[in-house]
Write a protein that holds these residues in place. Structure first.
Motif, PDB file in Angstrom:
ATOM      1  N   THR A  49       0.844  -1.181   0.000  1.00 22.47           N
ATOM      2  CA  THR A  49       0.000   0.000   0.000  1.00 22.47           C
ATOM      3  C   THR A  49       0.886   1.241   0.000  1.00 22.47           C
ATOM      4  O   THR A  49       2.034   1.187   0.455  1.00 22.47           O
ATOM      5  N   PRO A  50       0.364   2.361  -0.493  1.00 24.90           N
ATOM      6  CA  PRO A  50       1.178   3.591  -0.507  1.00 24.90           C
ATOM      7  C   PRO A  50       1.596   4.021   0.901  1.00 24.90           C
ATOM      8  O   PRO A  50       2.686   4.529   1.098  1.00 24.90           O
ATOM      9  N   GLY A  51       0.738   3.788   1.868  1.00 21.22           N
ATOM     10  CA  GLY A  51       1.036   4.253   3.213  1.00 21.22           C
ATOM     11  C   GLY A  51       1.958   3.346   4.007  1.00 21.22           C
ATOM     12  O   GLY A  51       2.866   3.819   4.694  1.00 21.22           O
ATOM     13  N   GLN A  52       1.755   2.062   3.910  1.00 22.34           N
ATOM     14  CA  GLN A  52       2.518   1.108   4.712  1.00 22.34           C
ATOM     15  C   GLN A  52       3.632   0.409   3.942  1.00 22.34           C
ATOM     16  O   GLN A  52       4.437  -0.306   4.531  1.00 22.34           O
ATOM     17  N   GLY A  53       3.685   0.616   2.654  1.00 21.46           N
ATOM     18  CA  GLY A  53       4.717  -0.035   1.859  1.00 21.46           C
ATOM     19  C   GLY A  53       4.450  -1.518   1.707  1.00 21.46           C
ATOM     20  O   GLY A  53       3.305  -1.959   1.672  1.00 21.46           O
ATOM     21  N   LEU A  54       5.530  -2.278   1.631  1.00 19.19           N
ATOM     22  CA  LEU A  54       5.438  -3.725   1.448  1.00 19.19           C
ATOM     23  C   LEU A  54       5.521  -4.412   2.803  1.00 19.19           C
ATOM     24  O   LEU A  54       6.507  -4.276   3.522  1.00 19.19           O
ATOM     25  N   GLN A  55       4.474  -5.172   3.118  1.00 17.43           N
ATOM     26  CA  GLN A  55       4.437  -5.858   4.401  1.00 17.43           C
ATOM     27  C   GLN A  55       4.204  -7.347   4.196  1.00 17.43           C
ATOM     28  O   GLN A  55       3.347  -7.737   3.397  1.00 17.43           O
ATOM     29  N   PHE A  56       4.935  -8.135   4.944  1.00 21.36           N
ATOM     30  CA  PHE A  56       4.875  -9.591   4.868  1.00 21.36           C
ATOM     31  C   PHE A  56       3.602 -10.099   5.534  1.00 21.36           C
ATOM     32  O   PHE A  56       3.286  -9.729   6.672  1.00 21.36           O
ATOM     33  N   LEU A  57       2.889 -10.943   4.805  1.00 21.23           N
ATOM     34  CA  LEU A  57       1.665 -11.541   5.344  1.00 21.23           C
ATOM     35  C   LEU A  57       1.932 -12.913   5.960  1.00 21.23           C
ATOM     36  O   LEU A  57       1.676 -13.142   7.126  1.00 21.23           O
ATOM     37  N   PHE A  58       2.385 -13.846   5.130  1.00 23.45           N
ATOM     38  CA  PHE A  58       2.714 -15.191   5.607  1.00 23.45           C
ATOM     39  C   PHE A  58       3.493 -15.949   4.557  1.00 23.45           C
ATOM     40  O   PHE A  58       3.591 -15.521   3.395  1.00 23.45           O
ATOM     41  N   GLU A  59       4.029 -17.070   4.999  1.00 21.55           N
ATOM     42  CA  GLU A  59       4.802 -17.944   4.120  1.00 21.55           C
ATOM     43  C   GLU A  59       4.375 -19.388   4.300  1.00 21.55           C
ATOM     44  O   GLU A  59       4.126 -19.825   5.438  1.00 21.55           O
ATOM     45  N   TYR A  60       4.242 -20.083   3.200  1.00 21.04           N
ATOM     46  CA  TYR A  60       3.897 -21.494   3.226  1.00 21.04           C
ATOM     47  C   TYR A  60       4.992 -22.300   2.551  1.00 21.04           C
ATOM     48  O   TYR A  60       5.586 -21.872   1.554  1.00 21.04           O
ATOM     49  N   PHE A  61       5.224 -23.465   3.125  1.00 17.60           N
ATOM     50  CA  PHE A  61       6.210 -24.401   2.570  1.00 17.60           C
ATOM     51  C   PHE A  61       5.657 -25.803   2.748  1.00 17.60           C
ATOM     52  O   PHE A  61       5.325 -26.199   3.877  1.00 17.60           O
ATOM     53  N   SER A  62       5.558 -26.523   1.661  1.00 16.56           N
ATOM     54  CA  SER A  62       5.029 -27.891   1.705  1.00 16.56           C
ATOM     55  C   SER A  62       3.746 -27.969   2.508  1.00 16.56           C
ATOM     56  O   SER A  62       3.601 -28.796   3.420  1.00 16.56           O
ATOM     57  N   GLU A  63       2.822 -27.088   2.171  1.00 16.57           N
ATOM     58  CA  GLU A  63       1.459 -27.067   2.721  1.00 16.57           C
ATOM     59  C   GLU A  63       1.383 -26.625   4.180  1.00 16.57           C
ATOM     60  O   GLU A  63       0.305 -26.690   4.786  1.00 16.57           O
ATOM     61  N   THR A  64       2.486 -26.165   4.732  1.00 14.31           N
ATOM     62  CA  THR A  64       2.505 -25.737   6.134  1.00 14.31           C
ATOM     63  C   THR A  64       2.847 -24.257   6.224  1.00 14.31           C
ATOM     64  O   THR A  64       3.786 -23.791   5.563  1.00 14.31           O
ATOM     65  N   GLN A  65       2.110 -23.552   7.053  1.00 16.48           N
ATOM     66  CA  GLN A  65       2.464 -22.159   7.289  1.00 16.48           C
ATOM     67  C   GLN A  65       3.628 -22.118   8.260  1.00 16.48           C
ATOM     68  O   GLN A  65       3.519 -22.548   9.410  1.00 16.48           O
ATOM     69  N   ARG A  66       4.736 -21.552   7.799  1.00 18.09           N
ATOM     70  CA  ARG A  66       5.930 -21.519   8.649  1.00 18.09           C
ATOM     71  C   ARG A  66       6.126 -20.172   9.325  1.00 18.09           C
ATOM     72  O   ARG A  66       6.830 -20.069  10.325  1.00 18.09           O
ATOM     73  N   ASN A  67       5.526 -19.144   8.756  1.00 15.10           N
ATOM     74  CA  ASN A  67       5.748 -17.816   9.293  1.00 15.10           C
ATOM     75  C   ASN A  67       4.543 -16.949   9.000  1.00 15.10           C
ATOM     76  O   ASN A  67       3.867 -17.128   7.975  1.00 15.10           O
ATOM     77  N   LYS A  68       4.290 -16.004   9.874  1.00  8.62           N
ATOM     78  CA  LYS A  68       3.125 -15.143   9.731  1.00  8.62           C
ATOM     79  C   LYS A  68       3.507 -13.742  10.150  1.00  8.62           C
ATOM     80  O   LYS A  68       4.173 -13.550  11.175  1.00  8.62           O
TER      81      LYS A  68
END
Lengths: 119, 116
Positions: free
Chosen positions: B38-57
């Motif tokens: 977004t213009p205001g917040q820039g690029l922000q990480f939502l989550f990451e998935y690896f082999s069907e598992t969410q590893r980071n949020k």
């Protein structure tokens, strides 16, 4: 938590000239990766150059090179012989090299620098 | 190799609705990360998935969720849309393995979501 700061919201350069974009970061980690991404008006993020923190040698990719100062936590991008196609938003990004937890898959980005290239 | 693809490219929704965005990674890549821009917040990480598992949020409310399928394709869902969810949503794929090139992320063209 790591932070990345790009202090130049906008920069401009004449075609064929050289420009340097600044980036500083804050981290307590000793092993990490740094990247510069380019985002043209099409919004497609393109990797420009990468640097491993454990390497003292500055990375280069054709007309693009970095000045990596680990102690100063500085990572600037130099674009030589600027071309009209270099006009874009440039983002500096950090990624931890640690395995596990909050490191997985996460790039931390700076706010970006808009680069304008004048013919 | 084909690049990262995202569908749809553009979406218009109204407040309160929900939306599902799709991302197909580069063949052989097992990690998919999602970002909000977004213009205001820039690029922000939502989550990451690896082999069907969410590893980071990242630090987003529970209205933002995702999943990954056995073919590594990923979807993200946003429920009860708010005006502030209007953004460009980018996904990126990587091999997910350790080392420099395993960490390199390749981005898709993004999905532009507008919430009215």
């Amino acid at each position: 938590a790591q932070t990345v700061t790009q202090s130049q919201p906008e920069m401009s350069v004449q075609e064929a000239e050289t420009v340097t974009l600044s980036c500083t970061y804050d981290t307590s980690e000793s092993d990490y990766y740094l990247f510069w991404y380019k985002q043209p008006p099409s919004r497609q993020m393109i990797l420009v150059i990468r640097q491993e923190a454990y390497k003292q040698q500055n990375a280069t990719e054709n007309r693009f090179s970095v000045n990596f100062q680990k102690a100063a936590k500085s990572f600037s991008l130099k674009i030589s012989d600027s071309q009209l196609g270099d006009a874009a938003m440039y983002f500096c990004a950090y990624r931890s090299a640690l395995a596990g937890g909050t490191s997985y898959g996460k790039l931390t980005f700076g706010q970006g620098t808009i680069l304008t290239v004048h013919p | 190799k084909a690049g990262v693809t995202q569908t749809p490219r553009y979406l218009i929704k109204t407040r309160g609705q929900q939306v599902t965005l799709s991302c197909s990674p580069i063949s052989g890549h097992r990690s998919v990360s999602w970002y909000q821009q977004t213009p205001g917040q820039g690029l922000q990480f939502l989550f990451e998935y690896f082999s069907e598992t969410q590893r980071n949020k990242g630090n987003f409310p529970g209205r933002f969720s995702g999943r990954q399928f056995s073919n590594s394709r990923s979807e993200m869902n946003v429920s009860t849309l708010e005006l502030g969810d209007s953004a460009l949503y980018l996904c990126a794929s990587s091999s997910g393995t350790s080392g420099t090139y395993g960490n390199e992320q390749f981005f898709g063209p993004g999905t532009r979501l507008t919430v009215l």
